[in-house]
Design a protein around this motif. Structure first.
Motif, PDB file in Angstrom:
ATOM      1  N   LEU A  36      -7.231   5.852   5.769  1.00 53.89           N
ATOM      2  CA  LEU A  36      -6.385   6.786   5.020  1.00 53.89           C
ATOM      3  C   LEU A  36      -7.240   7.797   4.265  1.00 53.89           C
ATOM      4  O   LEU A  36      -6.876   8.975   4.151  1.00 53.89           O
ATOM      5  CB  LEU A  36      -5.479   6.017   4.059  1.00 53.89           C
ATOM      6  CG  LEU A  36      -4.383   5.179   4.739  1.00 53.89           C
ATOM      7  CD1 LEU A  36      -3.752   4.214   3.756  1.00 53.89           C
ATOM      8  CD2 LEU A  36      -3.320   6.085   5.357  1.00 53.89           C
ATOM      9  N   ALA A  37      -8.379   7.357   3.751  1.00 51.93           N
ATOM     10  CA  ALA A  37      -9.307   8.288   3.082  1.00 51.93           C
ATOM     11  C   ALA A  37      -9.874   9.283   4.087  1.00 51.93           C
ATOM     12  O   ALA A  37     -10.063  10.469   3.769  1.00 51.93           O
ATOM     13  CB  ALA A  37     -10.426   7.507   2.406  1.00 51.93           C
ATOM     14  N   SER A  69      -4.559  -0.782  11.909  1.00 53.09           N
ATOM     15  CA  SER A  69      -5.848  -1.313  11.469  1.00 53.09           C
ATOM     16  C   SER A  69      -5.933  -2.805  11.758  1.00 53.09           C
ATOM     17  O   SER A  69      -6.948  -3.303  12.258  1.00 53.09           O
ATOM     18  CB  SER A  69      -6.044  -1.053   9.969  1.00 53.09           C
ATOM     19  OG  SER A  69      -6.068   0.332   9.698  1.00 53.09           O
ATOM     20  N   ARG A  74      -7.545   1.360   4.077  1.00 49.92           N
ATOM     21  CA  ARG A  74      -7.837   2.299   2.994  1.00 49.92           C
ATOM     22  C   ARG A  74      -8.873   3.332   3.432  1.00 49.92           C
ATOM     23  O   ARG A  74      -8.775   4.518   3.092  1.00 49.92           O
ATOM     24  CB  ARG A  74      -8.317   1.548   1.758  1.00 49.92           C
ATOM     25  CG  ARG A  74      -7.212   0.803   0.991  1.00 49.92           C
ATOM     26  CD  ARG A  74      -7.780   0.164  -0.272  1.00 49.92           C
ATOM     27  NE  ARG A  74      -6.776  -0.593  -1.002  1.00 49.92           N
ATOM     28  CZ  ARG A  74      -5.923  -0.082  -1.871  1.00 49.92           C
ATOM     29  NH1 ARG A  74      -5.966   1.234  -2.123  1.00 49.92           N
ATOM     30  NH2 ARG A  74      -5.053  -0.845  -2.508  1.00 49.92           N
ATOM     31  N   GLN A  75      -9.903   2.876   4.175  1.00 46.53           N
ATOM     32  CA  GLN A  75     -10.925   3.806   4.640  1.00 46.53           C
ATOM     33  C   GLN A  75     -10.332   4.812   5.620  1.00 46.53           C
ATOM     34  O   GLN A  75     -10.631   6.005   5.572  1.00 46.53           O
ATOM     35  CB  GLN A  75     -12.067   3.043   5.294  1.00 46.53           C
ATOM     36  CG  GLN A  75     -13.220   3.935   5.746  1.00 46.53           C
ATOM     37  CD  GLN A  75     -13.853   4.696   4.603  1.00 46.53           C
ATOM     38  OE1 GLN A  75     -14.470   4.108   3.732  1.00 46.53           O
ATOM     39  NE2 GLN A  75     -13.689   6.022   4.588  1.00 46.53           N
ATOM     40  N   GLU A  79      -7.018  -4.530   4.765  1.00 46.64           N
ATOM     41  CA  GLU A  79      -6.790  -3.604   3.655  1.00 46.64           C
ATOM     42  C   GLU A  79      -7.970  -2.641   3.495  1.00 46.64           C
ATOM     43  O   GLU A  79      -7.775  -1.424   3.326  1.00 46.64           O
ATOM     44  CB  GLU A  79      -6.580  -4.376   2.356  1.00 46.64           C
ATOM     45  CG  GLU A  79      -6.329  -3.451   1.163  1.00 46.64           C
ATOM     46  CD  GLU A  79      -6.083  -4.203  -0.126  1.00 46.64           C
ATOM     47  OE1 GLU A  79      -5.974  -3.536  -1.178  1.00 46.64           O
ATOM     48  OE2 GLU A  79      -6.007  -5.453  -0.092  1.00 46.64           O
ATOM     49  N   ARG A  80      -9.193  -3.161   3.549  1.00 42.44           N
ATOM     50  CA  ARG A  80     -10.382  -2.296   3.430  1.00 42.44           C
ATOM     51  C   ARG A  80     -10.422  -1.251   4.534  1.00 42.44           C
ATOM     52  O   ARG A  80     -10.683  -0.064   4.287  1.00 42.44           O
ATOM     53  CB  ARG A  80     -11.657  -3.140   3.480  1.00 42.44           C
ATOM     54  CG  ARG A  80     -11.979  -3.889   2.197  1.00 42.44           C
ATOM     55  CD  ARG A  80     -13.216  -4.739   2.370  1.00 42.44           C
ATOM     56  NE  ARG A  80     -14.359  -3.947   2.804  1.00 42.44           N
ATOM     57  CZ  ARG A  80     -15.508  -4.486   3.241  1.00 42.44           C
ATOM     58  NH1 ARG A  80     -15.641  -5.805   3.289  1.00 42.44           N
ATOM     59  NH2 ARG A  80     -16.506  -3.717   3.598  1.00 42.44           N
ATOM     60  N   VAL A 109       1.401   5.455   6.080  1.00 46.43           N
ATOM     61  CA  VAL A 109       0.629   4.364   5.486  1.00 46.43           C
ATOM     62  C   VAL A 109       0.933   3.051   6.195  1.00 46.43           C
ATOM     63  O   VAL A 109       0.020   2.292   6.571  1.00 46.43           O
ATOM     64  CB  VAL A 109       0.933   4.236   3.982  1.00 46.43           C
ATOM     65  CG1 VAL A 109       0.244   2.998   3.407  1.00 46.43           C
ATOM     66  CG2 VAL A 109       0.482   5.489   3.242  1.00 46.43           C
ATOM     67  N   VAL A 155      -1.783   0.785   8.440  1.00 45.64           N
ATOM     68  CA  VAL A 155      -2.081  -0.613   8.129  1.00 45.64           C
ATOM     69  C   VAL A 155      -1.889  -1.485   9.364  1.00 45.64           C
ATOM     70  O   VAL A 155      -2.735  -2.324   9.689  1.00 45.64           O
ATOM     71  CB  VAL A 155      -1.191  -1.117   6.972  1.00 45.64           C
ATOM     72  CG1 VAL A 155      -1.354  -2.630   6.793  1.00 45.64           C
ATOM     73  CG2 VAL A 155      -1.552  -0.407   5.680  1.00 45.64           C
ATOM     74  N   GLU A 169       1.911   1.872  -3.437  1.00 41.16           N
ATOM     75  CA  GLU A 169       0.805   2.320  -4.284  1.00 41.16           C
ATOM     76  C   GLU A 169       0.410   3.760  -4.011  1.00 41.16           C
ATOM     77  O   GLU A 169       0.199   4.554  -4.933  1.00 41.16           O
ATOM     78  CB  GLU A 169      -0.402   1.405  -4.066  1.00 41.16           C
ATOM     79  CG  GLU A 169      -1.657   1.846  -4.798  1.00 41.16           C
ATOM     80  CD  GLU A 169      -2.893   1.050  -4.369  1.00 41.16           C
ATOM     81  OE1 GLU A 169      -4.016   1.558  -4.569  1.00 41.16           O
ATOM     82  OE2 GLU A 169      -2.725  -0.071  -3.841  1.00 41.16           O
ATOM     83  N   LEU A 170       0.288   4.116  -2.726  1.00 44.06           N
ATOM     84  CA  LEU A 170      -0.223   5.436  -2.335  1.00 44.06           C
ATOM     85  C   LEU A 170       0.944   6.403  -2.172  1.00 44.06           C
ATOM     86  O   LEU A 170       1.296   6.817  -1.069  1.00 44.06           O
ATOM     87  CB  LEU A 170      -1.034   5.317  -1.042  1.00 44.06           C
ATOM     88  CG  LEU A 170      -2.200   4.323  -1.101  1.00 44.06           C
ATOM     89  CD1 LEU A 170      -2.852   4.170   0.265  1.00 44.06           C
ATOM     90  CD2 LEU A 170      -3.240   4.778  -2.135  1.00 44.06           C
ATOM     91  N   LEU A 188       0.830  -1.209   0.000  1.00 50.30           N
ATOM     92  CA  LEU A 188       0.000   0.000   0.000  1.00 50.30           C
ATOM     93  C   LEU A 188       0.864   1.258   0.000  1.00 50.30           C
ATOM     94  O   LEU A 188       0.519   2.263  -0.629  1.00 50.30           O
ATOM     95  CB  LEU A 188      -0.937   0.000   1.205  1.00 50.30           C
ATOM     96  CG  LEU A 188      -2.165  -0.900   1.130  1.00 50.30           C
ATOM     97  CD1 LEU A 188      -3.043  -0.716   2.357  1.00 50.30           C
ATOM     98  CD2 LEU A 188      -2.971  -0.616  -0.122  1.00 50.30           C
TER      99      LEU A 188
END
Length: 336
Positions: free
Chosen positions: A192-193, A166, A189-190, A185-186, A159, A163, A150-151, A147
């Protein structure tokens, strides 16, 4: 010659009782628990606590069981003697409500203790769990690195930390399954959003919070997402997440969201970032666990717990939530 140390009985067993509950407090609590040790009384207390009016008439409570009016009055009198209820006579009927000073105690009983006590615990193989946790740790590390690659617009260390946090938040309560890494992962990602969301832009976001995130908050979020048709986005979380969504609620989620979405629903820990990202935070029996963030609107909905309700009760709770959601959506979409 082997040297031996003689340990006296006093040394061998010297437990500390300094932190045990005091005698006076224990007597008071035991008296309240004794008064509550009756199924009908617990149902009455639950009905009063979740009545949308904030109180219940004795005539409503009499419908909970096929018993005489004197029996209903007796049970209510016992509950009132614990200090948990207040009553007021209006004409020929008496109305009952939760005493202000006992609301947190009642919420803890009905929203945390009751679901946990009613759940069936499965025996745990600690050795097998330890081995799985070790394997999971390596997979989480790999996920965090992927991740972060990617981000690229976010700080790499942030990040990776999100993770791992989480995963730690989920693994405390969730069952270890093959889905743990995708769920991590879900959730990551939430989160981080949430960190990057601008509340002044985009569609309104609602966060539903209850204790276990296994029942009413999951149902409420699903109803919002169904009725809002993209004009409002809803999420849910729990102050003390359960290991899984309750079967009663998962079947309702299947009706509302479809089988695929319902199967992937899972209880999520409450985070400060989720609260900051929300336009509206609605608590459902979890008290004052949510941090107060400027600019966020807060509401509290007294809604029954479908995890503890009968099939008829589950239908009534769903109908109650749908009515509240329609009112909420009217306030959030009127300016759109």
């Amino acid at each position: 010659m082997t040297d031996t140390t003689v340990i006296s009985d006093a040394d061998a067993c010297a437990p500390s009782t300094a932190h045990a509950i005091g005698t006076e407090a224990a007597t008071t609590v035991a008296g309240a628990l004794k008064a509550l040790a009756d199924p009908l009384r617990l149902r009455m207390l639950s009905a009063i606590a979740t009545d949308p009016r904030g109180e219940s008439c004795v005539c409503d409570l009499a419908e909970l069981a096929n018993v005489s009016q004197p029996t209903v009055s007796h049970h209510l009198r016992v509950l009132k003697e614990t200090g948990m209820l207040l009553s007021e006579r209006r004409g020929t009927w008496v109305y009952y409500r939760i005493a202000p000073g006992k609301q947190r105690a009642v919420a803890a009983l009905l929203d945390a203790f009751a679901p946990a006590a009613a759940a069936a615990d499965e025996p745990e193989d600690t050795a097998a769990r330890a081995e799985v946790l070790q394997q999971m740790d390596a997979r989480v590390t790999r996920l965090a690195e992927e991740l972060a690659d990617e981000l690229t617009g976010l700080n790499r260390d942030l990040v990776i930390a999100i993770v791992r946090e989480s995963y730690a938040g989920l693994v405390r309560s969730a069952k270890l399954t093959a889905h743990m890494i995708p769920l991590t992962e879900r959730f990551a990602r939430q989160r981080l959003a949430d960190l990057t969301r601008d509340r002044s832009a985009g569609v309104p976001q609602v966060l539903f919070v209850c204790v276990q995130n296994a029942g009413r908050s999951q149902l409420a979020a699903a109803v919002v997402n169904q009725l809002a048709d993209g004009r409002v986005v809803a999420r849910s979380a729990g102050s003390t997440p359960a290991s899984d969504v309750h079967p009663h609620v998962r079947s309702l989620l299947t009706e509302i969201e479809g089988e695929q979405e319902a199967e992937t629903a899972f209880p999520k820990p409450l985070t400060d970032d989720a609260v900051r990202a929300a336009d509206v935070v609605i608590t459902m029996g979890c008290g004052d666990v949510c941090p107060i963030i400027p600019g966020v609107r807060y509401e509290d909905w007294a809604v029954g717990d479908p995890a503890l309700a009968s099939p008829e009760g589950v239908d009534a709770i769903r109908h109650d939530i749908e009515g509240r959601v329609r009112g909420l959506l009217a306030t959030l979409t009127s300016k759109a």
